[in-house]
Design a protein around this motif. Structure first.
Motif, PDB file in Angstrom:
ATOM      1  N   ARG A  12       0.787  -1.233   0.000  1.00 61.63           N
ATOM      2  CA  ARG A  12       0.000   0.000   0.000  1.00 61.63           C
ATOM      3  C   ARG A  12       0.831   1.301   0.000  1.00 61.63           C
ATOM      4  NH1 ARG A  12      -5.297   1.659   1.722  1.00 61.63           N
ATOM      5  NH2 ARG A  12      -6.068  -0.436   1.498  1.00 61.63           N
ATOM      6  N   LYS A 117      -7.875  -6.715  11.968  1.00 57.14           N
ATOM      7  CA  LYS A 117      -6.449  -7.002  11.763  1.00 57.14           C
ATOM      8  C   LYS A 117      -5.638  -6.283  12.833  1.00 57.14           C
ATOM      9  CE  LYS A 117      -6.401  -5.597   7.385  1.00 57.14           C
ATOM     10  NZ  LYS A 117      -5.946  -5.196   6.034  1.00 57.14           N
ATOM     11  N   GLU A 143     -13.798  -7.392   6.216  1.00 52.42           N
ATOM     12  CA  GLU A 143     -15.212  -7.142   5.921  1.00 52.42           C
ATOM     13  C   GLU A 143     -16.004  -8.440   5.815  1.00 52.42           C
ATOM     14  OE1 GLU A 143     -12.639  -5.862   4.282  1.00 52.42           O
ATOM     15  OE2 GLU A 143     -12.774  -3.688   4.470  1.00 52.42           O
ATOM     16  N   ILE A 157      -9.051  -0.158   8.707  1.00 51.13           N
ATOM     17  CA  ILE A 157      -8.794   1.106   8.036  1.00 51.13           C
ATOM     18  C   ILE A 157      -9.768   1.278   6.869  1.00 51.13           C
ATOM     19  CG2 ILE A 157      -6.410   1.479   8.743  1.00 51.13           C
ATOM     20  CD1 ILE A 157      -5.525   0.309   6.075  1.00 51.13           C
ATOM     21  N   VAL A 158     -10.214   2.511   6.705  1.00 49.67           N
ATOM     22  CA  VAL A 158     -11.116   2.870   5.612  1.00 49.67           C
ATOM     23  C   VAL A 158     -10.416   3.958   4.813  1.00 49.67           C
ATOM     24  CG1 VAL A 158     -13.375   3.822   5.005  1.00 49.67           C
ATOM     25  CG2 VAL A 158     -13.149   2.348   7.018  1.00 49.67           C
ATOM     26  N   THR A 160     -11.180   4.784   0.800  1.00 53.53           N
ATOM     27  CA  THR A 160     -12.213   5.394  -0.043  1.00 53.53           C
ATOM     28  C   THR A 160     -13.620   5.042   0.462  1.00 53.53           C
ATOM     29  OG1 THR A 160     -12.276   3.442  -1.451  1.00 53.53           O
ATOM     30  CG2 THR A 160     -10.741   5.190  -2.085  1.00 53.53           C
ATOM     31  N   GLY A 161     -13.735   3.977   1.229  1.00 48.13           N
ATOM     32  CA  GLY A 161     -15.041   3.514   1.709  1.00 48.13           C
ATOM     33  C   GLY A 161     -15.699   2.524   0.759  1.00 48.13           C
ATOM     34  N   THR A 162     -15.019   2.252  -0.374  1.00 44.01           N
ATOM     35  CA  THR A 162     -15.611   1.381  -1.396  1.00 44.01           C
ATOM     36  C   THR A 162     -15.829  -0.043  -0.891  1.00 44.01           C
ATOM     37  OG1 THR A 162     -14.385   2.680  -2.998  1.00 44.01           O
ATOM     38  CG2 THR A 162     -15.359   0.646  -3.811  1.00 44.01           C
ATOM     39  N   THR A 163     -14.838  -0.577  -0.174  1.00 43.65           N
ATOM     40  CA  THR A 163     -14.961  -1.977   0.280  1.00 43.65           C
ATOM     41  C   THR A 163     -16.164  -2.126   1.210  1.00 43.65           C
ATOM     42  OG1 THR A 163     -12.552  -2.067   0.186  1.00 43.65           O
ATOM     43  CG2 THR A 163     -13.658  -3.960   1.165  1.00 43.65           C
TER      44      THR A 163
END
Ligand code: PRP
Length: 208
Positions: A12, A117, A143, A157-158, A160-163
């Protein structure tokens, strides 16, 4: 004198870190074309070590690497004995408590189960709320745990919030902001102060 050694987090944060080192004038071609090699010279008395986030902290703490670039998420979860000298401004995301959309996590009296995690971060968060929860450590794609019925919510951790969105989950509470940090071994900070300060100053100029 032996080169300064810096441990960089693979994955990342890797690209942004290498970009930063190129901006301050290091030749990172060996890192970009690394193959399976793990210790890579970038010139001007600096050597790069590529490691997993938690191991970056371990190598810096034990002094086999003088410096490290690692996410505040790993620092908060793991702790350790080192100096955190610079917020590098990239790898920005946040720690959040998240659960099924439209749920009511904070209501009711039954003890909740949390998948994460980051058990250290989850423990601190719920201790600060004086809430007794069961924490289950998951290695990735956390998730899945509420979707499969293993947990009521996750601490993760977030970015973009997409997941979360694509899996029918939503943020219940934001815990704190996270970004990449430069860390320094305590002994190196004394013994190689001039070189470390010079490097830190160069990096600081490009912090976004
Ligand atoms: C992280 C995190 C979330 C996702 C959040 O996982 O654990 O799953 O990214 O990003 P988003 O808000 O932009 O969707 P990562 O990609 O590091 O993989 P992992 O879950 O397998 O560890």
């Amino acid at each position: 004198m032996k080169p300064l050694r810096i441990a960089l987090t693979k994955g990342r944060l890797e690209d942004s870190t290498v970009n930063l080192f190129e901006k301050i004038g290091y030749d990172c071609s060996a890192v970009r074309n690394k193959g399976r090699k793990l210790i890579l010279p970038v010139g001007d008395g600096l050597e790069v070590v590529l490691a997993k986030a938690a191991d970056v902290i371990t190598y810096v703490q034990y002094g086999v690497c003088d410096l490290g670039v690692v996410g505040k998420d790993t620092i908060l979860n793991q702790g350790g004995n080192f100096y955190e000298v610079l917020d590098l401004g990239f790898g920005r995301c946040r720690f959040a408590l998240a659960g099924p959309k439209g749920g009511s996590f904070f209501s009711g009296y039954s003890a909740k189960t949390i998948a994460t995690k980051y058990p250290g971060v989850a423990r601190n968060y719920f201790e600060s709320k004086a809430m007794d929860v069961r924490i289950i450590k998951i290695e990735g794609s956390v998730e899945l745990a509420p979707l499969l019925g293993l947990a009521d919510a996750i601490v993760d951790i977030v970015e973009t919030g997409t997941t979360l969105k694509e899996n029918g989950l939503e943020v219940i509470d934001t815990i704190c902001d996270v970004s990449a940090r430069l860390i320094v071994n305590a002994a190196s900070m004394k013994l190689r102060k001039t070189e470390i300060e010079a490097l830190t100053d160069r990096m600081e100029q490009f912090v976004c």
